[in-house]
Design an enzyme around this catalytic site. Structure first.
Site, PDB file in Angstrom:
ATOM      1  N   ASP A 124     -59.136  61.428 -84.456  1.00  0.00           N
ATOM      2  CA  ASP A 124     -58.320  60.405 -85.111  1.00  0.00           C
ATOM      3  C   ASP A 124     -56.893  60.560 -84.596  1.00  0.00           C
ATOM      4  O   ASP A 124     -56.445  61.680 -84.340  1.00  0.00           O
ATOM      5  CB  ASP A 124     -58.337  60.582 -86.629  1.00  0.00           C
ATOM      6  CG  ASP A 124     -59.697  60.294 -87.238  1.00  0.00           C
ATOM      7  OD1 ASP A 124     -60.421  59.449 -86.690  1.00  0.00           O
ATOM      8  OD2 ASP A 124     -60.026  60.914 -88.266  1.00  0.00           O
ATOM      9  N   ASP A 142     -62.780  53.507 -86.464  1.00  0.00           N
ATOM     10  CA  ASP A 142     -62.617  53.293 -87.903  1.00  0.00           C
ATOM     11  C   ASP A 142     -62.147  51.869 -88.202  1.00  0.00           C
ATOM     12  O   ASP A 142     -62.574  51.258 -89.189  1.00  0.00           O
ATOM     13  CB  ASP A 142     -61.621  54.300 -88.482  1.00  0.00           C
ATOM     14  CG  ASP A 142     -62.082  55.735 -88.324  1.00  0.00           C
ATOM     15  OD1 ASP A 142     -63.305  55.963 -88.250  1.00  0.00           O
ATOM     16  OD2 ASP A 142     -61.218  56.631 -88.262  1.00  0.00           O
TER      17      ASP A 142
END
Length: 165
Positions: A124, A142
């Site tokens: 991330d 995401d």
């Protein structure tokens, strides 16, 4: 391969490529820094804050269920296979918005599963905030999963009315 299947395959490949290339670029850039600082880039616009800061997530959304890695991996694979089977094996036409939502969901899931296979965790790197509040760090996969879920749920609850001929 039908044109619908070909376009579906190309769309999934395109979104997965966006996700993987962005993660690879962030990791390569981070590896070239002498001090491997956590924030690679930060931009403030008034009280809004945007950061590129790589973090590693071993669980599901926002790191939950990180103790159940193998179970989560199996669930992710089952979801990917189910969506792919629906997209490629279904003979009846699906509405374009539902099809697009499933393409986004599948692309995001493949992107995150690829991270688990290559890096043993999900990468991330996008962080946004307002004043002193920060949203948990996320990636393009995401975004694709969230957008796909939103479109899917919206179309289920608010279907377009078909004209009867």
């Amino acid at each position: 391969m039908s044109s619908r299947s070909r376009s579906t395959f190309l769309a999934i490949s395109f979104f997965v490529l966006i996700d993987w290339v962005s993660k690879l670029a962030v990791l390569l850039y981070r590896g070239n820094l002498p001090d491997a600082r956590p924030i690679l880039y930060q931009y403030s616009w008034g009280k809004l804050i945007f950061c590129i800061c790589p973090t590693f997530n071993e669980g599901a959304a926002f790191g939950i269920f990180s103790k159940y890695k193998y179970f989560l991996f199996a669930i992710r694979i089952a979801i990917i296979l189910g969506i792919l089977a629906f997209l490629f094996l279904r003979k009846k036409r699906t509405s374009p918005s539902i099809r697009f939502s499933l393409i986004l969901l599948c692309s995001g899931a493949i992107g995150n599963v690829g991270d688990i296979l290559f890096y043993r965790h999900v990468v991330d790197f996008i962080s946004i905030g307002f004043k002193r509040w920060y949203f948990p760090t996320f990636n393009f996969a995401d975004i694709f999963i969230s957008l796909g879920t939103f479109i899917f749920v919206y179309k289920l609850y608010f279907p377009t009315k078909q004209k009867i001929k």
